[in-house]
Design a protein around this motif. Structure first.
Motif, PDB file in Angstrom:
ATOM      1  N   ILE A  36       0.860  -1.176   0.000  1.00 52.88           N
ATOM      2  CA  ILE A  36       0.000   0.000   0.000  1.00 52.88           C
ATOM      3  C   ILE A  36       0.897   1.225   0.000  1.00 52.88           C
ATOM      4  O   ILE A  36       1.747   1.379   0.885  1.00 52.88           O
ATOM      5  CB  ILE A  36      -0.929   0.017   1.223  1.00 52.88           C
ATOM      6  CG1 ILE A  36      -1.804  -1.246   1.223  1.00 52.88           C
ATOM      7  CG2 ILE A  36      -1.785   1.286   1.227  1.00 52.88           C
ATOM      8  CD1 ILE A  36      -2.453  -1.545   2.542  1.00 52.88           C
ATOM      9  N   SER A  64      -7.918   6.634  -5.065  1.00 51.71           N
ATOM     10  CA  SER A  64      -7.240   5.374  -4.779  1.00 51.71           C
ATOM     11  C   SER A  64      -7.322   4.451  -5.985  1.00 51.71           C
ATOM     12  O   SER A  64      -8.358   4.338  -6.626  1.00 51.71           O
ATOM     13  CB  SER A  64      -7.850   4.710  -3.541  1.00 51.71           C
ATOM     14  OG  SER A  64      -9.229   4.516  -3.690  1.00 51.71           O
ATOM     15  N   ASP A  66      -6.913   0.661  -6.880  1.00 52.42           N
ATOM     16  CA  ASP A  66      -7.014  -0.615  -6.177  1.00 52.42           C
ATOM     17  C   ASP A  66      -6.390  -1.737  -7.001  1.00 52.42           C
ATOM     18  O   ASP A  66      -6.829  -2.015  -8.115  1.00 52.42           O
ATOM     19  CB  ASP A  66      -8.502  -0.900  -5.921  1.00 52.42           C
ATOM     20  CG  ASP A  66      -8.749  -2.091  -5.032  1.00 52.42           C
ATOM     21  OD1 ASP A  66      -7.780  -2.774  -4.641  1.00 52.42           O
ATOM     22  OD2 ASP A  66      -9.927  -2.344  -4.723  1.00 52.42           O
ATOM     23  N   TYR A  67      -5.371  -2.377  -6.433  1.00 50.94           N
ATOM     24  CA  TYR A  67      -4.716  -3.525  -7.073  1.00 50.94           C
ATOM     25  C   TYR A  67      -4.870  -4.767  -6.199  1.00 50.94           C
ATOM     26  O   TYR A  67      -4.041  -5.673  -6.229  1.00 50.94           O
ATOM     27  CB  TYR A  67      -3.235  -3.233  -7.318  1.00 50.94           C
ATOM     28  CG  TYR A  67      -2.975  -1.912  -7.992  1.00 50.94           C
ATOM     29  CD1 TYR A  67      -3.534  -1.607  -9.232  1.00 50.94           C
ATOM     30  CD2 TYR A  67      -2.172  -0.939  -7.390  1.00 50.94           C
ATOM     31  CE1 TYR A  67      -3.302  -0.387  -9.844  1.00 50.94           C
ATOM     32  CE2 TYR A  67      -1.938   0.285  -8.004  1.00 50.94           C
ATOM     33  CZ  TYR A  67      -2.506   0.543  -9.228  1.00 50.94           C
ATOM     34  OH  TYR A  67      -2.279   1.758  -9.825  1.00 50.94           O
ATOM     35  N   THR A  68      -5.926  -4.803  -5.386  1.00 60.45           N
ATOM     36  CA  THR A  68      -6.146  -5.905  -4.464  1.00 60.45           C
ATOM     37  C   THR A  68      -6.268  -7.217  -5.233  1.00 60.45           C
ATOM     38  O   THR A  68      -6.937  -7.289  -6.263  1.00 60.45           O
ATOM     39  CB  THR A  68      -7.419  -5.641  -3.628  1.00 60.45           C
ATOM     40  OG1 THR A  68      -7.193  -4.469  -2.841  1.00 60.45           O
ATOM     41  CG2 THR A  68      -7.756  -6.801  -2.725  1.00 60.45           C
ATOM     42  N   ILE A  73      -4.684  -6.810   0.230  1.00 56.92           N
ATOM     43  CA  ILE A  73      -4.890  -5.401  -0.110  1.00 56.92           C
ATOM     44  C   ILE A  73      -3.617  -4.826  -0.725  1.00 56.92           C
ATOM     45  O   ILE A  73      -2.544  -4.859  -0.116  1.00 56.92           O
ATOM     46  CB  ILE A  73      -5.260  -4.583   1.143  1.00 56.92           C
ATOM     47  CG1 ILE A  73      -6.543  -5.097   1.777  1.00 56.92           C
ATOM     48  CG2 ILE A  73      -5.340  -3.095   0.826  1.00 56.92           C
ATOM     49  CD1 ILE A  73      -7.805  -4.812   1.023  1.00 56.92           C
ATOM     50  N   GLY A  75      -2.496  -1.290  -3.255  1.00 58.71           N
ATOM     51  CA  GLY A  75      -3.008  -0.116  -3.940  1.00 58.71           C
ATOM     52  C   GLY A  75      -2.163   1.122  -3.743  1.00 58.71           C
ATOM     53  O   GLY A  75      -1.263   1.161  -2.899  1.00 58.71           O
ATOM     54  N   HIS A 109     -12.299   1.421   1.060  1.00 56.78           N
ATOM     55  CA  HIS A 109     -12.688   1.178  -0.338  1.00 56.78           C
ATOM     56  C   HIS A 109     -12.103  -0.145  -0.812  1.00 56.78           C
ATOM     57  O   HIS A 109     -12.787  -0.941  -1.452  1.00 56.78           O
ATOM     58  CB  HIS A 109     -12.203   2.309  -1.250  1.00 56.78           C
ATOM     59  CG  HIS A 109     -13.166   3.445  -1.375  1.00 56.78           C
ATOM     60  ND1 HIS A 109     -14.485   3.294  -1.737  1.00 56.78           N
ATOM     61  CD2 HIS A 109     -12.987   4.780  -1.200  1.00 56.78           C
ATOM     62  CE1 HIS A 109     -15.084   4.467  -1.774  1.00 56.78           C
ATOM     63  NE2 HIS A 109     -14.198   5.389  -1.438  1.00 56.78           N
ATOM     64  N   TYR A 110     -10.828  -0.392  -0.493  1.00 56.13           N
ATOM     65  CA  TYR A 110     -10.180  -1.644  -0.899  1.00 56.13           C
ATOM     66  C   TYR A 110     -10.846  -2.860  -0.270  1.00 56.13           C
ATOM     67  O   TYR A 110     -10.790  -3.952  -0.825  1.00 56.13           O
ATOM     68  CB  TYR A 110      -8.700  -1.641  -0.532  1.00 56.13           C
ATOM     69  CG  TYR A 110      -7.867  -0.601  -1.242  1.00 56.13           C
ATOM     70  CD1 TYR A 110      -8.288   0.015  -2.408  1.00 56.13           C
ATOM     71  CD2 TYR A 110      -6.635  -0.233  -0.726  1.00 56.13           C
ATOM     72  CE1 TYR A 110      -7.515   0.958  -3.048  1.00 56.13           C
ATOM     73  CE2 TYR A 110      -5.844   0.710  -1.367  1.00 56.13           C
ATOM     74  CZ  TYR A 110      -6.288   1.298  -2.523  1.00 56.13           C
ATOM     75  OH  TYR A 110      -5.502   2.230  -3.149  1.00 56.13           O
ATOM     76  N   CYS A 111     -11.467  -2.661   0.891  1.00 61.34           N
ATOM     77  CA  CYS A 111     -12.162  -3.752   1.591  1.00 61.34           C
ATOM     78  C   CYS A 111     -13.591  -3.936   1.081  1.00 61.34           C
ATOM     79  O   CYS A 111     -14.316  -4.793   1.579  1.00 61.34           O
ATOM     80  CB  CYS A 111     -12.174  -3.483   3.092  1.00 61.34           C
ATOM     81  SG  CYS A 111     -10.542  -3.530   3.864  1.00 61.34           S
TER      82      CYS A 111
END
Length: 136
Positions: A36, A64, A66-68, A73, A75, A109-111
């Motif tokens: 992150i 953000s 997101d590359y989760t 996680i 990003g 947001h990533y979650c």
């Protein structure tokens, strides 16, 4: 791994504490911490990204990417220190409080939390407040 990168004069003095807090939130949400990157910048820098990648010609406090992967996680979180400072004044809270809210907002947001509808925004605010209460 959580990293902090500065494209502005801002320098957070509690990176270790924030990283531990963010990592705990990620775990509590059922995810694992990957890579992150927080990138702190000014309004002009963030506006350029907003126009280039999201086709939005507006100022914002956070963008953000997101590359989760699965439950890990990953990003890049771009934060305008200028916008956070203005929002802190508008909401009558400290800069540190508003910055912490924005830091955890990106992670939420990533979650999987959203903030487009009123109901989603209320849930996001509730989660932000929950995690803010855990930060000394």
């Amino acid at each position: 791994m959580i990293s902090y990168n500065y494209e502005t004069e801002l320098q957070l003095d509690n990176e270790q504490k924030l990283s531990e807090w963010i990592a705990k939130a990620i775990t509590e949400e059922g995810f694992n911490e990957g890579e992150i990157n927080y990138i702190f910048c000014d309004d002009a820098y963030l506006l350029k990204l907003n126009v280039q990648y999201l086709d939005h010609d507006t100022l914002t406090d956070i963008i953000s990417f997101d590359y989760t992967l699965g439950k890990q996680i990953n990003g890049d979180v771009y934060i305008s220190a200028e916008r956070v400072r203005e929002n802190a004044k508008d909401y009558a809270v400290s800069f540190e409080n508003e910055m912490s809210r924005v830091l955890i907002h990106g992670i939420l947001h990533y979650c999987g939390y959203k903030d487009k509808s009123e109901a989603d925004e209320a849930e996001m605010r509730s989660k932000e407040n929950y995690y803010l209460a855990q930060l000394d």
